[in-house]
Structure formats: structure tokens, C-alpha cells
Design a protein around this motif. Structure first.
Motif, short mmCIF file in Angstrom:
data_model
loop_
_atom_site.label_atom_id
_atom_site.label_comp_id
_atom_site.label_asym_id
_atom_site.label_seq_id
_atom_site.Cartn_x
_atom_site.Cartn_y
_atom_site.Cartn_z
N ALA A 1 0.82 -1.22 0.00
CA ALA A 1 0.00 0.00 0.00
C ALA A 1 0.85 1.27 0.00
O ALA A 1 0.34 2.36 -0.21
N THR A 2 2.18 1.12 0.22
CA THR A 2 3.02 2.32 0.19
C THR A 2 3.32 2.77 -1.25
O THR A 2 3.79 3.89 -1.45
N VAL A 3 3.05 1.89 -2.23
CA VAL A 3 3.41 2.23 -3.62
C VAL A 3 2.80 3.57 -4.07
O VAL A 3 3.52 4.44 -4.56
N PRO A 4 1.48 3.76 -3.91
CA PRO A 4 0.92 5.03 -4.39
C PRO A 4 1.13 6.21 -3.43
O PRO A 4 0.73 7.34 -3.76
N MET A 5 1.75 5.98 -2.28
CA MET A 5 1.91 7.08 -1.32
C MET A 5 3.05 8.01 -1.71
O MET A 5 4.02 7.59 -2.34
N GLN A 6 2.93 9.25 -1.26
CA GLN A 6 4.03 10.20 -1.39
C GLN A 6 4.79 10.23 -0.06
O GLN A 6 4.18 10.37 1.00
N ALA A 7 6.11 10.09 -0.13
CA ALA A 7 6.91 10.02 1.10
C ALA A 7 6.91 11.35 1.84
O ALA A 7 7.05 12.41 1.24
N ARG A 8 6.72 11.26 3.14
CA ARG A 8 6.75 12.47 3.96
C ARG A 8 7.88 12.45 4.99
O ARG A 8 8.03 13.39 5.76
#
Lengths: 202, 145
Positions: free
Chosen positions: A161-168
Motif C-alpha cells: 500500500a506504500t506504492v501510491p503514497m508520497q513520502a513524507r
């Protein structure tokens, strides 16, 4: 073995098997890290867990808590990247929460891991959704209420689920939107540790 | 190389020790030299660099940090200044969990280069750890534009 009584030997097996898993998957972790990080996650984790396995073999601690604290100490000392203090804190804080008990139940392990995961969030100033290891760890600990297998599945799902996330958080956050579309290396190694835990628990 | 120099001033009270933690050995060494140089002849506070990994690569070494902190610890406290990422997290993890760092060791929230200069100057003037940390942190409010 009974799933309700986990002894020091079980935790040594988890850590030793994790060293093997990390060694096997190191190239994949580094490849993921080369997309959004500094391409050292696999080699750092391999070095850290090899040191953990060696230390536990040389001097096997007597309790589950002591095993995890010794492992965490090795990771902080030997990894050389952010995953050292982060995984080190996870294991040390979990180990501390388990106290001096010679055996712990799965529920006690879950409570310990919850304390460990919270400490990781506090150390890194991160929360689930930031595209970090917490995205795998957080759901995995919750799912441990069901079974080791469910925890491993939740960690894997969390990592994907981290694939579409933008890193913060971390170096990947400097990439902004360009961090989208890549699976987070830390979440991936966290899923690997939970997959190994499920294997060891059989 | 991460040895301390300086040390306690002759006969006086111990000074706050300064540890500079960078991902790069040369950066940590150079910032230490810069801070001591800019502090001039009065740079008497002990300063140690803990840069890179023990094999000379880029990264953060808990071992080098602990060595450096012990080397500059004269009993008046140790101010650790860090660059970024794993340097910050490693020092925080050592402070939160372990017993490896000397009592009175403290992570200072400051820009690395400017904070190092401020820390060495104030520590050399005999300031306590709180004042050294405050001086280093003040470097954040000096705007360059």
C-alpha cells in the motif's frame, strides 16, 4: 510448538531466520532503496542482522526480552543508516516491554510490539500513511490478535500500500511526488520480518 | 580519526564537550577545524568529530559517536550536533535507550556548521550545557536573505 508460550529460543530462531531472510532479499531491498533512497538498505540490513545472529549465537540470552534487547543493541551499533536506530528501537522497546518473563504469550508479544512500534513512530516523527516502515508494522501488530499468519499478510499488504503514497519522511521525502509509484524499502523489510516470524511460529 | 583535543582548561572547571556527527568523516573533521579556527586562540573546549562509518564510508556509526562523546566528556556535559537523517536518529536512539553515552550528553537542535561554531565559542567561554545548546540553536534565527 505451542503458540501461547514463546521462549527465548523462539526469539533467537526468529532473529536468526531474519538474518537469513534479509540476506536472501538484500538485493531487492537495495533495488527498492535505489529508486527513492540512497541504495544502501539491503546491505545495511544484511550487516546489521548478521551481527545480531552472531551475537545471539555467541551468547544466547535467557529471556525473550533479553534476546530482543540484545538484537536491538546490535542493530543500533552496526547498521550505519536510519534503519539501525529505527529497528533497534523497535526491538529494544519491545524487549523492554516483555520484561524478565521466561516465556511470553502471543498477546504479551503483541502488546510489546505495540510499545515498540509506537517508539519507532516517536523517534522518526512519522505516522502511518507517511510511506515508511510504520505502514507495514502498524497493521501487522493489530493483526497479530488473529494469528502470526494474519500479521504477516497485513504487513505485506501494508508494504504494498506504500506504492501510491508520497513520502513524507526521510530522504525519499525530498523527491516529493516523484516518490509515488515505488514501494517503500523500510515497509518491505518490516514485512519480511513479520513473514519470517510467521514461518518460525509455523 | 575521531580523537578529542583540547580537554580541561588548566586548573579551571571542566568545559562542555562538543561532538560533531556527520554522514561524512571529512565533513565532521572539517567542521571541527572550522569551528575551532573561527573561535580563534580561545578555542579551549574539547571537540571531537564522529563522521562516517568506521571503514571510512558514508553513514552514521554509533560506535564512533560513543567514542567521541566519551573522549570529550569532562563532567560538564556533552553537546552533540548532527547533520541529518540517521545521524539524528542514531543519537536520539542512543539517548533514549542505551547507557553508552556519558551522563549529561545532549542532542542539540541546531544547524550543523553554524551551530558548531557557536557551540565551540560558548563552551570555550565556560558556558554551561544549557547555554551552549541555546547559543547553537540561535543560529537558526539568523536569516541569510
Amino acid at each position: 510448538m505451542s503458540a501461547s508460550a514463546l521462549d527465548a529460543a523462539f526469539f533467537v530462531r526468529w532473529m536468526t531466520a531474519s538474518a537469513a531472510s534479509v540476506n536472501r532479499e538484500a538485493d531487492r531491498l537495495t533495488e527498492l532503496d535505489s529508486a527513492i533512497g540512497d541504495a544502501d538498505h539491503g546491505s545495511n540490513m544484511r550487516r546489521g542482522f548478521a551481527a545480531v545472529a552472531k551475537a545471539l549465537e555467541a551468547e544466547p540470552p535467557a529471556t525473550p526480552g533479553a534476546v530482543l534487547m540484545a538484537a536491538g543493541r546490535q542493530l543500533v551499533s552496526t547498521v550505519g543508516g536510519a534503519s539501525g536506530p529505527l529497528y533497534g528501537t523497535l526491538l529494544r522497546r519491545t524487549g523492554k516491554a516483555l520484561g524478565d518473563a521466561e516465556q511470553v504469550s502471543v498477546d504479551e508479544l503483541r502488546a510489546g510490539l505495540r510499545a515498540g512500534v509506537d517508539a519507532v513512530g516517536q523517534l522518526g516523527g512519522a505516522a502511518p500513511g507517511d510511506k515508511t516502515m510504520l505502514d507495514a508494522l502498524d497493521p501487522a501488530v493489530d493483526a497479530l490478535a488473529t494469528s502470526f499468519g494474519a500479521a504477516a499478510a497485513a504487513a505485506d499488504e501494508g508494504a504494498r500500500a506504500t506504492v501510491p503514497m508520497q513520502a513524507r519522511k526521510g530522504r525519499a521525502s525530498y523527491l516529493g511526488e516523484r516518490s509515488i509509484g515505488h514501494q517503500d524499502p523500510g515497509a518491505t523489510s518490516s514485512a519480511l520480518l513479520f513473514a519470517t516470524l510467521a514461518e518460525v511460529a509455523g | 580519526m575521531s580523537g578529542a583535543d583540547g580537554g580541561m582548561t588548566g586548573g579551571g572547571a571542566a568545559q562542555v564537550g562538543i561532538v560533531l556527527v556527520s554522514h561524512s568523516g571529512p565533513v565532521a573533521e572539517s567542521v571541527a577545524a572550522l569551528a575551532k579556527g573561527l573561535a580563534g586562540g580561545g578555542a579551549t573546549a574539547p571537540v571531537a568529530a564522529a563522521g562516517g562509518t568506521p571503514d571510512g564510508g558514508l553513514g552514521t556509526s554509533a560506535e564512533l559517536i560513543v567514542q567521541a562523546a566519551r573522549a570529550v566528556d569532562g563532567g560538564a556535559g556533552v553537546a552533540l550536533l548532527v547533520d541529518l537523517g540517521s545521524a539524528v536518529l542514531t543519537v536520539k536512539a542512543l539517548l533514549a535507550e542505551g547507557d553508552e553515552l556519558p551522563d549529561g550528553a545532549r542532542l542539540v537542535d541546531a544547524p550543523f556548521v553554524e551551530g558548531a561554531v557557536a557551540a565551540v565559542v560558548t563552551a570555550s567561554a565556560g558556558a554551561d550545557l544549557t547555554a551552549v545548546a541555546a547559543a547553537a540553536g540561535e543560529a537558526y534565527v539568523y536569516r541569510k536573505e
